[in-house]
Write a protein that holds these residues in place. Structure first.
Motif, PDB file in Angstrom:
ATOM      1  N   THR A   1       0.914  -1.028  -0.003  1.00 44.00           N
ATOM      2  CA  THR A   1      -0.026   0.041   0.027  1.00 44.00           C
ATOM      3  C   THR A   1       0.876   1.170   0.036  1.00 44.00           C
ATOM      4  O   THR A   1       2.116   1.188   0.759  1.00 44.00           O
ATOM      5  CB  THR A   1      -0.909   0.062   1.181  1.00 44.00           C
ATOM      6  N   TRP A   2       0.363   2.293  -0.642  1.00 44.34           N
ATOM      7  CA  TRP A   2       1.340   3.679  -0.946  1.00 44.34           C
ATOM      8  C   TRP A   2       0.422   4.724  -0.369  1.00 44.34           C
ATOM      9  O   TRP A   2      -0.494   5.038  -1.154  1.00 44.34           O
ATOM     10  CB  TRP A   2       1.771   3.604  -2.271  1.00 44.34           C
ATOM     11  N   VAL A   3       0.659   5.429   0.756  1.00 45.89           N
ATOM     12  CA  VAL A   3      -0.265   6.518   1.283  1.00 45.89           C
ATOM     13  C   VAL A   3       0.400   7.784   1.050  1.00 45.89           C
ATOM     14  O   VAL A   3       1.493   8.004   1.761  1.00 45.89           O
ATOM     15  CB  VAL A   3      -0.498   5.963   2.560  1.00 45.89           C
ATOM     16  N   PRO A   4      -0.158   8.720   0.091  1.00 50.42           N
ATOM     17  CA  PRO A   4       0.342   9.890   0.160  1.00 50.42           C
ATOM     18  C   PRO A   4       0.172  10.853   1.162  1.00 50.42           C
ATOM     19  O   PRO A   4      -1.037  10.952   1.446  1.00 50.42           O
ATOM     20  CB  PRO A   4       0.141  10.361  -1.492  1.00 50.42           C
ATOM     21  N   LEU A   5       1.071  11.586   1.769  1.00 54.58           N
ATOM     22  CA  LEU A   5       0.909  12.825   2.649  1.00 54.58           C
ATOM     23  C   LEU A   5       0.513  13.982   1.829  1.00 54.58           C
ATOM     24  O   LEU A   5       0.340  15.078   2.744  1.00 54.58           O
ATOM     25  CB  LEU A   5       1.812  12.956   3.685  1.00 54.58           C
ATOM     26  N   ASP A   6       0.801  13.967   0.679  1.00 53.08           N
ATOM     27  CA  ASP A   6       0.964  15.310  -0.067  1.00 53.08           C
ATOM     28  C   ASP A   6       0.279  14.992  -1.433  1.00 53.08           C
ATOM     29  O   ASP A   6       0.004  14.147  -1.659  1.00 53.08           O
ATOM     30  CB  ASP A   6       2.529  15.903  -0.541  1.00 53.08           C
ATOM     31  N   VAL A   7      -0.308  16.296  -2.151  1.00 50.24           N
ATOM     32  CA  VAL A   7      -0.621  15.844  -3.470  1.00 50.24           C
ATOM     33  C   VAL A   7       0.531  15.427  -4.415  1.00 50.24           C
ATOM     34  O   VAL A   7       1.436  16.269  -4.010  1.00 50.24           O
ATOM     35  CB  VAL A   7      -1.322  17.371  -3.956  1.00 50.24           C
ATOM     36  N   VAL A   8       0.383  14.366  -4.983  1.00 53.66           N
ATOM     37  CA  VAL A   8       1.416  13.893  -5.606  1.00 53.66           C
ATOM     38  C   VAL A   8       0.978  13.784  -7.393  1.00 53.66           C
ATOM     39  O   VAL A   8       0.146  13.375  -7.691  1.00 53.66           O
ATOM     40  CB  VAL A   8       1.841  12.667  -5.371  1.00 53.66           C
ATOM     41  N   THR A   9       2.032  14.473  -8.156  1.00 57.41           N
ATOM     42  CA  THR A   9       1.886  14.556  -9.522  1.00 57.41           C
ATOM     43  C   THR A   9       2.834  13.645 -10.162  1.00 57.41           C
ATOM     44  O   THR A   9       3.741  13.253  -9.420  1.00 57.41           O
ATOM     45  CB  THR A   9       1.631  15.778 -10.224  1.00 57.41           C
ATOM     46  N   ALA A  10       2.888  13.471 -11.331  1.00 61.61           N
ATOM     47  CA  ALA A  10       3.926  12.826 -12.358  1.00 61.61           C
ATOM     48  C   ALA A  10       5.141  13.469 -12.366  1.00 61.61           C
ATOM     49  O   ALA A  10       6.380  13.246 -11.970  1.00 61.61           O
ATOM     50  CB  ALA A  10       3.532  12.753 -13.807  1.00 61.61           C
ATOM     51  N   GLU A  11       4.904  14.790 -12.217  1.00 63.51           N
ATOM     52  CA  GLU A  11       6.287  15.828 -11.977  1.00 63.51           C
ATOM     53  C   GLU A  11       7.021  15.714 -10.824  1.00 63.51           C
ATOM     54  O   GLU A  11       8.084  15.833 -10.718  1.00 63.51           O
ATOM     55  CB  GLU A  11       5.824  17.435 -12.150  1.00 63.51           C
TER      56      GLU A  11
END
Length: 289
Positions: free
Chosen positions: A156-166
């Motif tokens: 599982t991968w939980v982002p703590l920030d908005v994450v984009t391809a960039e």
């Protein structure tokens, strides 16, 4: 602490997607305040000796004659040099990570996706790419590092920030979990395989245009990606000049997963009671039910 429930149920379509593609993005399934509560523990983890500066590792590999994976647009931009830091098994020294792995919605979600009666917790990982981080995460397969045998293993991968391809959103090779090839674990910031390991080299899919379908997801806190442990994946550096890419990755196993030593892959001291060929015991805590 009582178990926290997902904000919604996993759908049949999402289960089907996971098993067809080897990865699924579950939108708005984690409570945002729960995700935010892990910000301080991550900062503590970054200052811990259990966290490795992978940018420094890449520098060491480069000085040894191995080319570092640097994005030219970052290297030539004049932006400050960022850092890629990661660590595993923070749950052993930070109670917040143990609670997050065992009492958050993650185990229930994983049980639904794997269609498993039981779910055990294998390890956690903190992955932080600061703004301007040049290092890419090379194509790799999680199962190559795990001392496990079974089909019900996932990350599982939980982002703590908005994450984009960039910013370095994870890129997944669709359907690669269906390939039974045994791959070698790599050095993570390099395509170089770990010494003493067995199997095939993981292909560099960026050099095999048209031979595979690669997808990624823009995500925000509350979203979650789950991929099969055999799904090959990678990530770019963080090309943003201002935004961090912080994530917690938690790995779980399902029914009938057994302990199997992978030659060359580091062993965990707390797994010393596990026996080759036997089912996992409480060294991998029961997370569900």
């Amino acid at each position: 602490m009582d178990r926290i429930s997902p904000t919604r149920a996993v759908t049949k379509e999402e289960i089907d997607t996971f098993w067809r593609d080897g990865v699924v993005c579950l939108r708005s399934i984690l409570p945002v305040d729960l995700v935010a509560s892990m910000e301080a523990p991550i900062e503590d983890a970054l200052s811990s000796t259990a966290t490795t500066n992978l940018s420094e590792m890449a520098d060491a590999l480069e000085s040894g004659g191995i080319a570092r994976l640097v994005d030219d647009s970052v290297a030539s931009s004049g932006a400050p040099r960022g850092q890629f830091k990661a660590g595993t098994d923070h749950w052993l020294i930070q109670e917040e990570f143990k609670v997050f792995a065992l009492r958050s919605p993650l185990p229930e979600i994983v049980a639904s996706l794997l269609q498993s009666d039981e779910v055990r917790f294998y390890e956690d990982s903190v992955l932080v790419k600061e703004p301007g981080t040049q290092e890419k995460t090379g194509f790799h397969q999680d199962m190559a590092y795990f001392h496990l045998d079974g089909d019900l293993v996932c990350t599982t991968w939980v982002p703590l920030d908005v994450v984009t391809a960039e910013m370095g959103a994870v890129r997944f090779v669709v359907g690669s979990h269906l390939d039974a090839t045994k791959y070698r674990p790599s050095m993570f910031v390099s395509e170089l395989a770990m010494p003493g390991t067995e199997g095939a080299e993981v292909p560099d899919y960026d050099k095999q245009v048209g031979k595979a379908r690669i997808i990624s997801f823009d995500t925000a806190p509350g979203d979650l990606t789950v991929h099969h442990a055999r799904t090959i994946h990678a990530a770019s550096g963080n090309l943003s000049r201002t935004q961090r890419r912080r994530a917690i990755s938690v790995r779980y196993t399902g029914d009938n997963t057994r302990f199997k030593v992978v030659p060359g892959s580091p062993m965990k001291e707390h797994h010393s009671s596990l026996v080759e060929g036997e089912l996992l015991n409480d060294a991998c805590p029961l997370a569900w039910p």
